[in-house]
Design a protein around this motif. Structure first.
Motif, PDB file in Angstrom:
ATOM      1  N   SER A 182       8.509   8.658   1.400  1.00  0.00           N
ATOM      2  CA  SER A 182       7.169   8.160   1.087  1.00  0.00           C
ATOM      3  C   SER A 182       7.269   7.146  -0.034  1.00  0.00           C
ATOM      4  O   SER A 182       8.139   7.257  -0.908  1.00  0.00           O
ATOM      5  N   TRP A 183       6.346   6.189  -0.040  1.00  0.00           N
ATOM      6  CA  TRP A 183       6.386   5.142  -1.060  1.00  0.00           C
ATOM      7  C   TRP A 183       4.989   4.573  -1.274  1.00  0.00           C
ATOM      8  O   TRP A 183       4.115   4.689  -0.421  1.00  0.00           O
ATOM      9  N   THR A 199       0.826  -1.198   0.000  1.00  0.00           N
ATOM     10  CA  THR A 199       0.000   0.000   0.000  1.00  0.00           C
ATOM     11  C   THR A 199       0.869   1.260   0.000  1.00  0.00           C
ATOM     12  O   THR A 199       1.995   1.235  -0.492  1.00  0.00           O
ATOM     13  N   ILE A 200       0.399   2.363   0.545  1.00  0.00           N
ATOM     14  CA  ILE A 200       1.064   3.664   0.489  1.00  0.00           C
ATOM     15  C   ILE A 200       1.375   4.137   1.906  1.00  0.00           C
ATOM     16  O   ILE A 200       0.553   3.976   2.814  1.00  0.00           O
ATOM     17  N   LYS A 201       2.562   4.704   2.110  1.00  0.00           N
ATOM     18  CA  LYS A 201       2.989   5.122   3.447  1.00  0.00           C
ATOM     19  C   LYS A 201       3.969   6.296   3.373  1.00  0.00           C
ATOM     20  O   LYS A 201       4.574   6.556   2.332  1.00  0.00           O
ATOM     21  N   SER A 202       4.155   6.949   4.526  1.00  0.00           N
ATOM     22  CA  SER A 202       5.148   8.021   4.675  1.00  0.00           C
ATOM     23  C   SER A 202       5.744   7.946   6.073  1.00  0.00           C
ATOM     24  O   SER A 202       5.061   7.541   7.030  1.00  0.00           O
ATOM     25  N   THR A 203       6.996   8.353   6.197  1.00  0.00           N
ATOM     26  CA  THR A 203       7.616   8.437   7.515  1.00  0.00           C
ATOM     27  C   THR A 203       8.599   9.590   7.568  1.00  0.00           C
ATOM     28  O   THR A 203       9.274   9.897   6.579  1.00  0.00           O
ATOM     29  N   LEU A 209      -1.215  -4.095   6.044  1.00  0.00           N
ATOM     30  CA  LEU A 209      -1.465  -3.018   5.081  1.00  0.00           C
ATOM     31  C   LEU A 209      -1.924  -1.714   5.724  1.00  0.00           C
ATOM     32  O   LEU A 209      -2.795  -1.015   5.203  1.00  0.00           O
ATOM     33  N   PHE A 210      -1.319  -1.344   6.832  1.00  0.00           N
ATOM     34  CA  PHE A 210      -1.624  -0.045   7.434  1.00  0.00           C
ATOM     35  C   PHE A 210      -1.195   1.055   6.472  1.00  0.00           C
ATOM     36  O   PHE A 210      -0.048   1.089   6.022  1.00  0.00           O
ATOM     37  N   ASP A 211      -2.111   1.967   6.146  1.00  0.00           N
ATOM     38  CA  ASP A 211      -1.799   3.013   5.167  1.00  0.00           C
ATOM     39  C   ASP A 211      -2.146   4.417   5.644  1.00  0.00           C
ATOM     40  O   ASP A 211      -1.979   5.396   4.906  1.00  0.00           O
ATOM     41  N   ALA A 212      -2.612   4.557   6.881  1.00  0.00           N
ATOM     42  CA  ALA A 212      -3.055   5.864   7.369  1.00  0.00           C
ATOM     43  C   ALA A 212      -1.866   6.791   7.644  1.00  0.00           C
ATOM     44  O   ALA A 212      -0.726   6.360   7.794  1.00  0.00           O
ATOM     45  N   VAL A 213      -2.176   8.084   7.718  1.00  0.00           N
ATOM     46  CA  VAL A 213      -1.187   9.078   8.119  1.00  0.00           C
ATOM     47  C   VAL A 213      -0.769   8.797   9.556  1.00  0.00           C
ATOM     48  O   VAL A 213      -1.612   8.588  10.436  1.00  0.00           O
ATOM     49  N   VAL A 214       0.529   8.761   9.807  1.00  0.00           N
ATOM     50  CA  VAL A 214       1.052   8.486  11.143  1.00  0.00           C
ATOM     51  C   VAL A 214       1.323   9.803  11.865  1.00  0.00           C
ATOM     52  O   VAL A 214       1.905  10.736  11.297  1.00  0.00           O
ATOM     53  N   ARG A 215       0.906   9.867  13.109  1.00  0.00           N
ATOM     54  CA  ARG A 215       1.143  11.044  13.943  1.00  0.00           C
ATOM     55  C   ARG A 215       2.472  10.854  14.685  1.00  0.00           C
ATOM     56  O   ARG A 215       2.566  10.039  15.594  1.00  0.00           O
ATOM     57  N   HIS A 216       3.464  11.615  14.259  1.00  0.00           N
ATOM     58  CA  HIS A 216       4.809  11.480  14.822  1.00  0.00           C
ATOM     59  C   HIS A 216       4.962  12.487  15.962  1.00  0.00           C
ATOM     60  O   HIS A 216       5.028  13.695  15.742  1.00  0.00           O
ATOM     61  N   ARG A 217       4.997  11.985  17.173  1.00  0.00           N
ATOM     62  CA  ARG A 217       5.018  12.850  18.358  1.00  0.00           C
ATOM     63  C   ARG A 217       6.441  13.312  18.675  1.00  0.00           C
ATOM     64  O   ARG A 217       7.371  12.495  18.760  1.00  0.00           O
TER      65      ARG A 217
END
Length: 409
Positions: A322-323, A297-301, A397-405
């Protein structure tokens, strides 16, 4: 024939696809004298810090997760587009075998070959086939699993990866299609199932055999390669030496390491890795689960440790990656106020499918206290990361926006 339990065929002799057949194909290639295997390739053998993993796993680079090692996302910073082998995540069902070239063979067998044939390929023979090089990411299907629980409050089972179960490498090897044609694949073939040489995997007291996942012939004959090099060097032990499958854009289980044999079948194949695992189960899915997982799926970090500290009033240069498996990433947006406002990040690479894109954005926090940094990607297929991911019990397949604290002081 039970595909879950039937062992591979006898590998003591070359099958009906013999040296003469291969030499005809390779008349313009390396001399036959170069076919001899050269013995075990050099590889790291120092303790890995966890039973079953060979390479060193310093805590600044990796987080140990059972039999696996997740790359800390902060360790991606400054590494370029390719992930160095010493920072590439390790996903092991059991432990890394230390194999040599000289006694390794690949056996191709099954009802999808003409006349019931089988073919054995040595390491030297495989390397004498026309080579291909492909840059592609490998990513565990459960990458991001941790956030179902910590971000969405939905419990899941499985290794609690954050976003470091991914790496991009330049793989060199041979087309699986070329090997299958040499072995005599017919137009009756339906599925192709590679199997590894690692130990049998036992779950819940049940021996499930060695990891294996069938590929449809259409995928196998398209972009899949049998890789023997990673970033210009022989595969490290932990990443599949002598030979591994690389199935671009598909979940990592399809890229079987330490390849032993490939079954080619004229009927559909299955394994526990398509029935018990690597399906989506949960309220959003039928009782038998989804179809077996294929594409990622699609992700960003962000390239930041969780809880990183920033000084208020100063400009900070944020970087990330991102990929997407569906297409090249064409846009990345970031938010430095928990998602209230978004702005475009600067892409540092030309987007390519099957790879990630590096990006950057400047941030000048004004006030001390906790903050949340968010990044979301959009790919050329029109996919944008959603605010939440549809829950499934095994956390795939987690694809949600991640909240980076982070913290501002």
């Amino acid at each position: 024939m039970s595909t879950a339990t039937t062992p591979g065929p006898d590998r003591s002799r070359l099958g009906q696809v013999g040296r003469r057949d291969v030499l005809k194909l390779l008349a313009a290639g390396p001399a036959a004298a170069q076919w001899a295997a050269a013995g075990p390739a050099a590889a790291a053998v120092s303790p890995g810090g966890v039973p079953g993993i060979v390479k060193p796993l310093p805590p600044e680079l990796f987080t140990i997760r059972g039999t696996n090692a997740e790359t800390n996302v902060s360790a991606f910073a400054g590494t370029g587009r390719l992930t160095p082998a010493d920072r590439f995540f390790v996903r092991n069902h059991t432990s890394t075998p230390r194999l040599g070239e000289s006694d390794w063979k690949l056996t191709v067998w099954g009802s999808g070959l003409g006349g019931g044939r089988r073919a054995d390929f040595t390491y030297g023979q495989l390397r004498s086939l026309p080579p291909v090089t492909r840059t592609a990411f490998l990513e565990c299907a459960g990458n991001g699993r941790n956030y179902f629980d910590t971000q969405q409050g939905q419990p899941v089972i499985g290794t609690p990866w954050t976003l470091g179960a991914i790496g991009v490498a330049r793989w060199r090897g041979v087309r699986l299609a070329d090997v299958l044609r040499l072995a005599g694949i017919t137009d009756r073939a339906v599925d192709v199932m590679p199997r590894g040489l690692d130990d049998d995997f036992v779950a819940g007291g049940v021996n499930l055999g060695r990891p294996r996942k069938p590929l449809p012939v259409a995928k196998a004959m398209n972009d899949v390669i049998l890789a023997y090099e990673m970033n210009g060097e022989p595969l490290p032990y932990d990443h599949g030496f002598p030979v591994r499958v690389v199935a671009p854009s598909w979940v990592g289980i399809a890229s079987v390491k330490w390849l032993a044999d490939i079954e080619v079948s004229d009927t559909p194949l299955s394994s526990p890795w398509t029935t018990q695992f690597y399906r989506l189960f949960g309220e959003a899915y039928p009782p038998e689960g989804s179809v077996p997982l294929t594409r990622q799926t699609i992700k960003s970090t962000f390239e930041l440790a969780e809880g990183a500290v920033f000084e208020a009033g100063r400009i900070h240069h944020l970087t990330g990656r991102s990929w997407s498996a569906a297409g090249a990433v064409r846009r990345v947006e970031v938010s430095t106020d928990g998602g209230a406002h978004w702005r475009p990040a600067k892409l540092r690479d030309t987007p390519h499918r099957d790879s990630w894109v590096r990006w950057s954005a400047d941030w000048r926090p004004r006030h001390a206290g906790p903050a949340e940094l968010l990044a979301r990607a959009t790919d050329t297929a029109g996919n944008t990361q959603p605010p939440t991911s549809v829950h499934n019990t095994q956390g795939y397949l987690f694809d949600a926006v991640v909240r980076h604290r982070v913290t501002v002081r």
